[in-house]
Design an enzyme around this catalytic site. Sequence first.
Site, PDB file in Angstrom:
ATOM      1  N   LEU A  19      59.236 -23.513 -46.281  1.00 11.80           N
ATOM      2  CA  LEU A  19      58.256 -24.198 -45.408  1.00 11.80           C
ATOM      3  C   LEU A  19      56.828 -23.748 -45.747  1.00 11.80           C
ATOM      4  CD1 LEU A  19      60.090 -23.811 -41.953  1.00 11.80           C
ATOM      5  CD2 LEU A  19      60.049 -25.832 -43.434  1.00 11.80           C
ATOM      6  N   GLU A  60      72.680 -11.110 -42.578  1.00 12.82           N
ATOM      7  CA  GLU A  60      72.886 -10.054 -43.568  1.00 12.82           C
ATOM      8  C   GLU A  60      74.326  -9.563 -43.384  1.00 12.82           C
ATOM      9  OE1 GLU A  60      70.644  -8.956 -45.837  1.00 12.82           O
ATOM     10  OE2 GLU A  60      69.306 -10.512 -45.108  1.00 12.82           O
ATOM     11  N   LYS A  91      57.806 -10.587 -41.093  1.00 10.60           N
ATOM     12  CA  LYS A  91      57.183 -11.915 -41.281  1.00 10.60           C
ATOM     13  C   LYS A  91      55.935 -12.047 -40.404  1.00 10.60           C
ATOM     14  CE  LYS A  91      61.534 -14.042 -42.578  1.00 10.60           C
ATOM     15  NZ  LYS A  91      62.757 -14.667 -42.072  1.00 10.60           N
TER      16      LYS A  91
END
Length: 360
Positions: A150, A205, A220
């Site tokens: 994105l 994960e 992030k």
Amino acid sequence: MTTIHLAIFGIGNVGSTLINQIQNIKSKLLTEQGLDIQIPVITNSTLAFFSNDISGQWEVDFENFSEPYNVEDIIRHFKAINVENAIAIDVTASQSFIAHYETLIENGFHIISANKVANTLSFNYYKKLRKLLDENNKTFLYETNVGAGLPIIETIKNLHQSGEKVEKIKGVFSGSLSYIFNQFSEGSLPFDQVLNDAVSQGLTEPDPREDLSGKDVARKLLILARELGSDAELNDVKIESLVPKQLNGATTLQEFKQRSHELNSIFEANKSQQKEASVLRYVGQLDVLNNVLEVKLISEPKASPLGQLKGSDAIFEIYTESYNSQPLVIQGAGAGAQVTARGVFGDILRLSNTLIKKNA
Ligand SMILES: NC(=O)c1ccc[n+]([C@@H]2O[C@H](COP(=O)([O-])OP(=O)(O)OC[C@H]3O[C@@H](n4cnc5c(N)ncnc54)[C@H](OP(=O)(O)O)[C@@H]3O)[C@@H](O)[C@H]2O)c1
């Protein structure tokens, strides 16, 4: 015609998908845009395959002809084949690989990275890296660090650089946590079953506590904050971890799996204490004006963009001076090898376009 040469570090999910995407479109790029992308080196953590340009048979060649290497071997190989536009692609998830960035930059490489590590170390390192890039006239692109394919980083950078005041960013940044809370909020399954389902679909994960700890979302968030001029450190992010103390890292993964039913009552309580027509969402929130970075579980009206999120999509709401009561919203697959490799490929083309202009 402009030729660029890539050294691709990491041939796992994203790296191998990227190589195949490049091979598929290579001749079209050459005829339509005069851009020749060559890949003289591909590596995993211990082995490298050296050539002038890999072929469609690169996996077989890597299997048969790869050899132990260090980064200096790659720099020597690039010099030997007389490379003009060298780009190192970091599609590893390695902490230690970052140590090579400086050597690569000083030896003429631009850097494109899907690996979040370099942007989430100390702010001192963050500044030092940018200074080195400036001194060597080199570019560092990392669009896939946040939101996979994105266009988040580029959008935020453009808003910021054009003088648009970004006031707040709020969103679900993680595909795995999006899936978990979208399923849990809408359905009647207990939390541990939803979690196991996400694990078996490969969305988390291998140890799902890495996702539930909120650290990945925090990284992030930090990357976005720094893009907007913040000098925050990872420790400054207030994280509401979803892993209760009794199931944290001191407990083995196997024990966690056996006892994950202990999560059920916690999240059931969160669910039942909400207002009507609301859903749970695990969000990252950046209050730019007050430099506050938070990762937390919230209750959102079902009718809001965050509340309507589906599947494992990520969503980013960007509130600015001009996009105020109605934020700018970017939404879509927030993980996956195809979209991430496509995002790295986008960075390669963006950088190539600036190199084409410089060479013209
Ligand atoms: N998958 C996604 O949806 C997604 C989305 C956004 C960003 N990313 C990022 O993309 C990167 C790659 O993810 P992935 O899913 O492709 O990981 P992966 O499948 O685990 O592949 C990692 C690759 O990097 C290699 N590697 C590890 N350490 C290295 C080193 N020091 N030097 C050179 N190569 C090294 C590994 O080699 P060995 O096999 O020898 O260990 C392997 O080939 C990660 O940073 C990840 O966070 C992924």
